[in-house]
Scaffold this active site. Structure first.
Site, PDB file in Angstrom:
ATOM      1  N   HIS A 245       0.811  -1.226   0.000  1.00  0.00           N
ATOM      2  CA  HIS A 245       0.000   0.000   0.000  1.00  0.00           C
ATOM      3  C   HIS A 245       0.846   1.278   0.000  1.00  0.00           C
ATOM      4  O   HIS A 245       0.784   2.102  -0.902  1.00  0.00           O
ATOM      5  CB  HIS A 245      -0.884   0.058   1.256  1.00  0.00           C
ATOM      6  CG  HIS A 245      -1.743  -1.121   1.493  1.00  0.00           C
ATOM      7  ND1 HIS A 245      -2.930  -1.323   0.831  1.00  0.00           N
ATOM      8  CD2 HIS A 245      -1.619  -2.175   2.346  1.00  0.00           C
ATOM      9  CE1 HIS A 245      -3.496  -2.433   1.268  1.00  0.00           C
ATOM     10  NE2 HIS A 245      -2.721  -2.969   2.181  1.00  0.00           N
TER      11      HIS A 245
HETATM   12  C1  BDR Z   1      -2.969   0.765   5.440  1.00  0.00           C
HETATM   13  O1  BDR Z   1      -3.143   0.316   6.770  1.00  0.00           O
HETATM   14  C2  BDR Z   1      -1.933  -0.160   7.306  1.00  0.00           C
HETATM   15  O2  BDR Z   1      -2.137  -1.402   7.875  1.00  0.00           O
HETATM   16  C3  BDR Z   1      -0.939  -0.159   6.169  1.00  0.00           C
HETATM   17  O3  BDR Z   1       0.349   0.211   6.663  1.00  0.00           O
HETATM   18  C4  BDR Z   1      -1.473   0.862   5.208  1.00  0.00           C
HETATM   19  O4  BDR Z   1      -1.038   2.159   5.524  1.00  0.00           O
HETATM   20  C5  BDR Z   1      -3.706  -0.153   4.504  1.00  0.00           C
HETATM   21  O5  BDR Z   1      -5.066  -0.185   4.810  1.00  0.00           O
END
Ligand code: BDR
Ligand code: CA
Length: 315
Positions: A245
């Site tokens: 992400h």
């Molecule tokens: C986001 O939530 C976190 O768990 C990850 O680092 C990312 O920023 C994804 O939903």
């Protein structure tokens, strides 16, 4: 033509994917100058995110990076964490030594405020990779800085993919919806990397082995981190790999042409128990609400991984 590197503040809750994003930024000095890293409570509590940020800087060979601790809880709510994805430390996977480099004494929110006031207007970009608490708190305390922000490029939200922490909400937004609302209503120029795009930035066996094959410590760590957290997404979605992400934010700053999206209105649900933290994105333009964000929907995944591999290999 060469450009001066863009000045950024990374606001983060590491998190394995945050770690890869930070490595990408620190490996790209011709494109980005990391003025500082502000930790926020999110994937794990603040003491761990502040420690993890320093572990990552040391791994990148950049112990001179300024790391600050910011807010330890959302503006109005109890902290929700995500150890079920990232493990107890937030960086589960490889064995990691405690960092030696110091945590700065200044509060992360004060650093954000001071930096935006000190640097020329429109020359500092904020890169939130976790809940938006630090950014909202800075805007609330120092409204004069909002007009000085060059851009906010953040990971959070979803429209077509809807949610990951609840059926309706993405984690970063869900943890602090009130902070998100402050940021989206601020008028600062915003680029959003929602799950709609990050779920297309999937690791594959070949991509992970590419990191391992670098034969460097950062390459091995990235491979072990992705090995660890991909089990969760593969079980959940049945996908080939896991989404990286947060590196989408940094990749966008370096190679924006890898991404496509729409300028649309995005509103945040802060009331409903059922859909709390939902990003109500007017992708189809069915309201006359004014656009407040560039909402990214697609990326060139091969180009993204090529960039990531090229840059991480430098460390
Ligand atoms: C986001 O939530 C976190 O768990 C990850 O680092 C990312 O920023 C994804 O939903
Ligand atoms: Ca994150």
């Amino acid at each position: 033509m060469t450009h001066a590197p863009r000045k950024i503040i990374i606001d983060t809750d590491p998190g394995q994917d945050d770690a890869v994003a930070i490595l990408l930024a620190l490996a790209s000095p011709e494109d980005l100058t990391v003025l500082g890293i502000t930790a926020v409570a999110g994937n794990v509590p603040l003491p761990l995110t502040a420690k993890n940020a320093r572990i990552i800087c040391e791994l990148a060979g950049k112990p001179e990076t300024l790391v600050f601790a910011g807010c330890d809880r959302p503006l109005k709510r109890k902290l929700v964490t995500a150890e079920h994805v990232h493990g107890k430390t937030g960086l589960d996977g490889p064995q990691l030594a405690d960092p030696v480099m110091p945590l700065q004494a200044q509060h992360g929110v004060d650093f954000i405020i001071d930096t935006l006031r000190r640097e020329p207007a429109h020359t500092v970009t904020l890169c939130p990779l976790g809940p938006l608490t630090n950014i909202a708190e800075a805007f609330r305390r120092a409204p004069d800085i909002v007009a000085r922000v060059q851009q906010i490029v953040l990971m959070g939200g979803a429209y077509f993919e809807v949610g990951n922490i609840t059926p309706a909400a993405e984690f970063n937004i869900y943890v602090d919806p009130e902070a998100t609302e402050i940021v989206f209503r601020s008028g600062a120029p915003i680029v959003v990397m929602p799950l709609d795009v990050t779920h297309k930035a999937l690791t594959t066996r070949a991509r992970i082995e590419g990191f391992r094959a670098m034969g460097t410590e950062p390459g091995r760590m990235v491979a072990e981190w992705t090995d660890f957290f991909e089990r969760f997404d593969m079980q959940k979605y049945g996908s080939e790999g896991a989404p990286l992400h947060d590196p989408c934010v940094i990749a966008y700053l370096i190679r924006p042409e890898l991404f496509t999206g729409r300028h649309i209105n995005v509103e945040i649900e802060t009331q409903s128990e059922l859909t709390l933290g939902m990003t109500v994105a007017d992708w189809w333009g069915v309201t006359d609400r004014p656009a407040n964000a560039l909402f990214i929907g697609d990326l060139d995944a091969a180009g993204f991984y090529a960039l990531l591999t090229e840059r991480i290999a430098r460390l």
